[in-house]
Write an enzyme that holds these catalytic residues in place. Structure first.
Site, PDB file in Angstrom:
ATOM      1  N   LYS A  16      -9.537 -14.792  15.326  1.00  0.00           N
ATOM      2  CA  LYS A  16      -9.659 -14.353  13.926  1.00  0.00           C
ATOM      3  C   LYS A  16     -11.081 -14.015  13.497  1.00  0.00           C
ATOM      4  O   LYS A  16     -11.436 -14.177  12.334  1.00  0.00           O
ATOM      5  CB  LYS A  16      -9.054 -15.410  12.982  1.00  0.00           C
ATOM      6  N   HIS A  48     -12.687  26.137   5.445  1.00  0.00           N
ATOM      7  CA  HIS A  48     -12.346  27.541   5.236  1.00  0.00           C
ATOM      8  C   HIS A  48     -12.833  28.014   3.870  1.00  0.00           C
ATOM      9  O   HIS A  48     -13.296  29.136   3.720  1.00  0.00           O
ATOM     10  CB  HIS A  48     -10.840  27.764   5.372  1.00  0.00           C
ATOM     11  N   GLU A  53       0.845  -1.192   0.000  1.00  0.00           N
ATOM     12  CA  GLU A  53       0.000   0.000   0.000  1.00  0.00           C
ATOM     13  C   GLU A  53       0.881   1.242   0.000  1.00  0.00           C
ATOM     14  O   GLU A  53       1.529   1.560   1.005  1.00  0.00           O
ATOM     15  CB  GLU A  53      -0.913   0.029   1.225  1.00  0.00           C
ATOM     16  N   ASP A  77       0.780 -13.995  12.617  1.00  0.00           N
ATOM     17  CA  ASP A  77      -0.322 -14.549  11.834  1.00  0.00           C
ATOM     18  C   ASP A  77      -1.186 -13.378  11.351  1.00  0.00           C
ATOM     19  O   ASP A  77      -1.903 -12.758  12.141  1.00  0.00           O
ATOM     20  CB  ASP A  77      -1.145 -15.492  12.725  1.00  0.00           C
TER      21      ASP A  77
END
Ligand code: ADP
Length: 551
Positions: free
Chosen positions: A362, A536, A230, A438
């Site tokens: 998990k 703004h 990424e 893991d």
């Protein structure tokens, strides 16, 4: 391709010219148009004087030669430029700064699709050359393809894991008709994964490892390895680390450390299930059960038993310390010992499964968020006002407000379970993959609540992350593989701690939390800065230069 190879290095084609490129182009342009003008004049004169066009003087021959030479040069120059513009990647601007990276990450918060990567040209994957199979292997490949030898049995049959992987890979390519070029085979120790990390290997996937840091945590500087594809994630975390470092560092505490496993057992009646619950929760019985549990391992030590009843079924959540191991295997072995013991006390007990999902491994589950699983860590820092302004390019009030509306209120509105943060899972996953954890446990390990508060009269920022379920180990599983072990070594937490068993894995858990703190700071700042500009623009259009307000 040849053009790309020649021009993609630091040298440019124009470097070979005796003059700078613009001068060379100028000379050829002038020559070209001068001779064209000269030849046209001569042509007009010949037509007027009825002289045949093919009768040429020496000066005309010279002009034609110059015309052709300059024409070929200009054609070549513009031709190459055109081809280059089609095939060469856009070179990054030297002045591209963190802001762009961070803003890209901001847009990418919820997605694994990297805008940086998306902007890059597709990389041509060059597979490492694979030796042709020796003749005897060719026979084995055929047998695998025909189903005479099961693919899973290759390692045990051949006693050579690399050879088994190579044969399996070739058989796979033949049966599927699909190429695995690009998935490397060489350069990996297949013996190291046998029987513990991966079955039936055919190669390995490469993931780049970037470094964020130094992360100054509890007085020590760490370089944090992050395995990710990424774009901007490492850059953003790095910016957060910079802010923490400039503010004097972060502090962390592991306030709970225990891995859990919860089998489900069934009885003929709810009453019997309740009797077992009362038996297990009786403090006098805990000592006996601990002895039984602890006999399964040198490191597993039973800490607690918590039960939940559902009719005739009982869910028994065992928590134990596991030294430097993440501990799933260890706790399972201890639980099996206890179940064997309990059957002698409760012969009508039916063990339905060593895991009854009350563990909970998990899967998103409130039990982990509330009770914790693995290491529960809290990590904090005070970020000084000038650091918020200069490094994070926002201000304390904007950060505090955004944290309240996004990480707390927004997540509450979404019905979040442990997701009261901006992107903890981004950092957890990258560090987990780099250090051999893991990655599937990212689900609960990323549970995190990020808090931000203005302190010192509203000048400075107190920021913290509370993460109840960081499941990490420095022994066992993927931690012993060469690459992952190197990353653990970089952090100084490789293997089992010789001094205090468990201290390496606890330290790793604090580094994960510290890195999450850095990631939260950076992404939240990028969002806050973006919001500030927009608000703004909308509400205060008279202000001279709103971008200055956010930077
Ligand atoms: P997990 O329980 O995380 O799945 P493993 O069972 O694969 O991990 O690895 C733990 C193993 O490592 C056990 O056999 C244990 O005896 C051994 N070990 C050696 N030193 C330590 C330590 N300091 N802490 C925990 N386990 C250790």
């Amino acid at each position: 391709m040849a053009v790309k190879m020649q021009l993609s290095g630091k040298e440019k084609a124009s470097d070979a010219l005796p003059l700078p490129l613009y001068l060379t182009n100028g000379v050829f342009f002038t020559l070209f148009f001068s001779v064209v003008y000269f030849l046209l004049l001569r042509w007009r004169e010949k037509i007027r004087n009825s002289v045949p066009l093919h009768v040429v003087t020496l000066s005309e021959i010279s002009a034609i030669v110059v015309f052709l030479a300059s024409f070929i040069y200009l054609l070549g120059f513009f031709g190459i430029s055109f081809v280059q513009s089609l095939i060469l990647p856009r070179a990054p601007h030297d002045d591209e700064d963190d802001d762009i990276l961070i803003d890209d990450l901001m847009l990418n918060e919820d997605s694994r699709t990297a805008p940086c990567a998306a902007a890059a040209p597709p990389t041509k994957i060059v597979a490492a050359p694979i030796e042709p199979l020796p003749e005897e292997d060719e026979e084995i490949v055929k047998s695998v393809v025909q189903g005479k030898i099961p693919s899973y049995a290759l390692e045990s049959k051949l006693g050579d894991c690399r050879r088994a992987a190579s044969i399996r890979r070739e058989a796979l390519q033949r049966t599927t008709g699909k190429s695995l070029a690009g998935l490397p085979l060489e350069g990996f120790n297949y013996e190291a994964i046998l029987g513990q990390c991966c079955e039936m290997p055919v190669g390995y996937v490469q993931i780049p490892v970037g470094i964020a840091g130094p992360l100054l945590l509890d007085g020590v500087e760490y370089s944090v390895p992050m395995a990710t594809t990424e774009g901007c994630l490492v850059a953003s975390t790095n910016r957060g680390c910079k802010a923490i470092l400039a503010s004097g560092g972060a502090t962390s505490t592991v306030h709970r450390d225990g891995m859990t496993r919860a089998p489900v057992v069934r009885f003929g009646s709810a009453k019997r299930a309740a009797e077992l619950k009362l038996f297990l929760e009786e403090p006098l019985n805990f000592e006996t059960l601990s002895l039984v549990f602890n006999s399964s391992s040198r490191f597993g030590r039973l800490q607690k038993i918590k039960c939940a009843i559902a009719g005739k079924n009982l869910y028994i959540r065992f928590t134990c310390s596991t030294g430097d191991a993440m501990g799933m295997n260890m706790v399972s072995k201890g639980v099996q010992n206890v179940l064997d013991f309990l059957v002698s006390q409760f012969p009508d007990m039916d063990v339905l499964g060593i895991s009854g999902n009350y563990c909970s491994d998990k899967k998103p589950a409130a039990v982990n968020w509330i009770e914790g699983r693995g290491k529960s860590v809290v990590c904090e820092a005070i970020i000084k006002e000038e650091v918020v302004t200069k490094v994070l390019k926002t201000n304390v009030a904007a950060l505090v407000e955004l944290n309240m509306l996004k990480n707390l209120t927004g997540s509450a509105m979404a019905g979040a379970l442990g997701g009261f943060n901006a992107h903890a899972s981004n950092i957890v996953s990258a560090v987990y993959i780099a250090t051999g954890q893991d990655p599937a446990q990212n689900v609960e390990s990323s549970h995190c609540i990020t808090m931000m508060e203005a302190i010192n009269g509203g000048k400075d920022l107190h920021v913290s992350v509370s993460m109840p379920s960081i499941e990490v180990g420095t022994v066992g599983g993927g931690t012993q593989l060469a690459s992952q072990s190197a990353c653990l070594n970089l952090l100084g937490v490789k293997g089992a701690s010789k001094e205090v068993p468990g201290s390496n894995s606890r330290l790793l858990a604090t580094i994960v939390a510290g890195s999450v703190l850095a990631g939260e700071l950076s992404l939240m700042s990028a969002i806050a800065a973006g919001q500030l500009v927009k608000s703004h623009m909308k509400y205060n259009r008279s202000s001279k230069d709103v971008t200055k307000l956010s930077t």
